[in-house]
Design a protein around this motif. Structure first.
Motif, mmCIF file in Angstrom:
data_model
loop_
_atom_site.group_PDB
_atom_site.id
_atom_site.type_symbol
_atom_site.label_atom_id
_atom_site.label_comp_id
_atom_site.label_asym_id
_atom_site.label_seq_id
_atom_site.Cartn_x
_atom_site.Cartn_y
_atom_site.Cartn_z
ATOM 1 N N ASP A 51 0.821 -1.219 0.000
ATOM 2 C CA ASP A 51 0.000 0.000 0.000
ATOM 3 C C ASP A 51 0.855 1.269 0.000
ATOM 4 O O ASP A 51 0.385 2.335 -0.376
ATOM 5 N N LEU A 52 2.100 1.142 0.432
ATOM 6 C CA LEU A 52 3.004 2.309 0.393
ATOM 7 C C LEU A 52 3.526 2.553 -1.027
ATOM 8 O O LEU A 52 4.117 3.581 -1.315
ATOM 9 N N GLY A 53 3.368 1.549 -1.889
ATOM 10 C CA GLY A 53 3.871 1.669 -3.250
ATOM 11 C C GLY A 53 5.157 0.897 -3.488
ATOM 12 O O GLY A 53 5.804 1.062 -4.525
ATOM 13 N N VAL A 54 5.522 0.055 -2.550
ATOM 14 C CA VAL A 54 6.755 -0.739 -2.701
ATOM 15 C C VAL A 54 6.523 -1.847 -3.730
ATOM 16 O O VAL A 54 5.467 -2.487 -3.737
ATOM 17 N N GLU A 55 7.488 -2.053 -4.605
ATOM 18 C CA GLU A 55 7.409 -3.154 -5.567
ATOM 19 C C GLU A 55 7.950 -4.411 -4.885
ATOM 20 O O GLU A 55 9.089 -4.421 -4.408
ATOM 21 N N ILE A 56 7.131 -5.449 -4.872
ATOM 22 C CA ILE A 56 7.450 -6.617 -4.055
ATOM 23 C C ILE A 56 7.550 -7.882 -4.894
ATOM 24 O O ILE A 56 6.602 -8.259 -5.589
ATOM 25 N N ALA A 57 8.697 -8.538 -4.800
ATOM 26 C CA ALA A 57 8.858 -9.883 -5.362
ATOM 27 C C ALA A 57 9.074 -10.823 -4.181
ATOM 28 O O ALA A 57 9.679 -10.437 -3.176
ATOM 29 N N ILE A 58 8.549 -12.027 -4.301
ATOM 30 C CA ILE A 58 8.618 -12.977 -3.177
ATOM 31 C C ILE A 58 9.138 -14.325 -3.648
ATOM 32 O O ILE A 58 8.734 -14.828 -4.701
ATOM 33 N N VAL A 59 10.045 -14.879 -2.865
ATOM 34 C CA VAL A 59 10.457 -16.278 -3.051
ATOM 35 C C VAL A 59 10.057 -17.019 -1.791
ATOM 36 O O VAL A 59 10.342 -16.556 -0.688
ATOM 37 N N ILE A 60 9.360 -18.126 -1.978
ATOM 38 C CA ILE A 60 8.965 -18.898 -0.799
ATOM 39 C C ILE A 60 9.544 -20.307 -0.890
ATOM 40 O O ILE A 60 9.612 -20.891 -1.966
ATOM 41 N N GLY A 61 9.994 -20.811 0.247
ATOM 42 C CA GLY A 61 10.614 -22.138 0.291
ATOM 43 C C GLY A 61 9.583 -23.252 0.299
ATOM 44 O O GLY A 61 8.387 -23.015 0.125
ATOM 45 N N GLY A 62 10.065 -24.460 0.505
ATOM 46 C CA GLY A 62 9.164 -25.613 0.465
ATOM 47 C C GLY A 62 9.355 -26.571 1.628
ATOM 48 O O GLY A 62 8.815 -27.672 1.640
ATOM 49 N N GLY A 63 10.158 -26.133 2.607
ATOM 50 C CA GLY A 63 10.558 -27.016 3.705
ATOM 51 C C GLY A 63 9.411 -27.565 4.545
ATOM 52 O O GLY A 63 9.575 -28.558 5.244
ATOM 53 N N ASN A 64 8.242 -26.930 4.486
ATOM 54 C CA ASN A 64 7.069 -27.430 5.216
ATOM 55 C C ASN A 64 6.445 -28.643 4.522
ATOM 56 O O ASN A 64 5.601 -29.318 5.092
ATOM 57 N N ILE A 65 6.864 -28.888 3.287
ATOM 58 C CA ILE A 65 6.293 -30.006 2.527
ATOM 59 C C ILE A 65 7.369 -31.034 2.163
ATOM 60 O O ILE A 65 7.235 -32.220 2.460
#
Ligand code: UDP
Length: 247
Positions: A51-65
């Motif tokens: 909402d502040l206008g930050v450009e966001i890229a996300i990498v998420i792991g898989g260790g829970n699976i």
């Protein structure tokens, strides 16, 4: 367009970030899988920053699976196990995508391996364009190669999309002199250099991921993603977690 606001630009220290979330964090208090409460908490934290206008890229792991290193224990070869791990990250990425969209954000999921019915393949220029349009870009399936981790994916993709910082969200609030869960006298660094992390043999990321950041002068912030508003405070330039820089 699409709800991307730059009006609060002055309030943010970073304009484009790469947020790394571990798969294990998604378990919440469970021992496996995805916890809906945690997923919603993450969506809220991410929305506040978006909402502040930050450009966001996300990498998420898989260790829970699934993790590739587990494969040998159940008679699956390592490379096959790594691909299974990559698919695990994709499942988490799809869950996160859904949650972000339910919270009113526009997203694109890009995969390191081809899964055409589900999401786009990773194309650098396209990823950047999505970010410019205010879409949150989630990178699933790692970099698409075995023997790598999602930390390495985070470093590599951050460099490729010219993010200003890698934010490694963990359950520990930074880098410590020793493992704080084992040593009560351990203290947290507010700032530390890449070189010091090497010399002191501190555990931040795997070496491939860490070296990529160092060689490309890309700062890393290790912080506690599970503390409410930590991500927001960090974006606003407050001291949160540990900042790792070249000097
Ligand atoms: N993986 C891989 N190549 C990649 C990214 C991930 O082979 O580029 C596999 C690897 O087996 C890893 C698993 O996917 O163990 C899950 O990722 P990771 O362990 O990094 O997840 P996290 O610990 O962050 O939950």
């Amino acid at each position: 367009m699409i709800g991307h606001q730059l009006k609060n630009y002055s309030k943010m220290k970073y304009k484009r970030i790469l947020l790394k979330l571990s798969g294990e964090a998604l378990m919440g208090d469970n021992s496996y899988g995805i916890d809906s409460k945690r997923l919603q908490e993450y969506a809220t934290e991410i929305k506040n920053v978006h909402d502040l206008g930050v450009e966001i890229a996300i990498v998420i792991g898989g260790g829970n699976i699934f993790r590739g290193v587990q494969a040998g224990k159940v008679g699956i070869d390592r490379v096959q196990g790594d691909y299974m791990g990559m698919l695990a990250t994709l499942i988490n990425a799809m869950a996160l995508q859904s949650s972000l969209e339910q919270n009113g954000m526009y997203t694109r999921l890009m995969s390191g391996i081809k899964v055409e019915s589900v999401c786009e393949p990773f194309i650098r220029r396209r990823a950047i364009r999505h970010l410019e349009k205010g879409r949150i870009v989630i990178f699933g399936a790692g970099i698409g190669n075995p023997y790598f981790t999602t930390d390495s994916t985070a470093s590599l993709r951050a460099i490729e999309i010219e993010a200003e910082v890698v934010l490694k969200g963990t359950r520990v609030d930074g880098v410590y002199t020793a493992d704080p869960e084992k040593d009560k006298n351990a203290t947290r660094y507010a700032n530390i250099t890449f070189q010091e992390v090497y010399e002191k043999n501190l555990n931040v990321m795997d070496m491939t991921a860490f070296t990529l950041c160092q060689e490309n002068n890309l700062p890393i912030i290790v912080f506690d993603m599970n503390k409410t508003d930590n991500l927001l405070h960090l974006i606003q330039g407050n001291e949160v977690g540990t900042l790792i820089t070249s000097n």
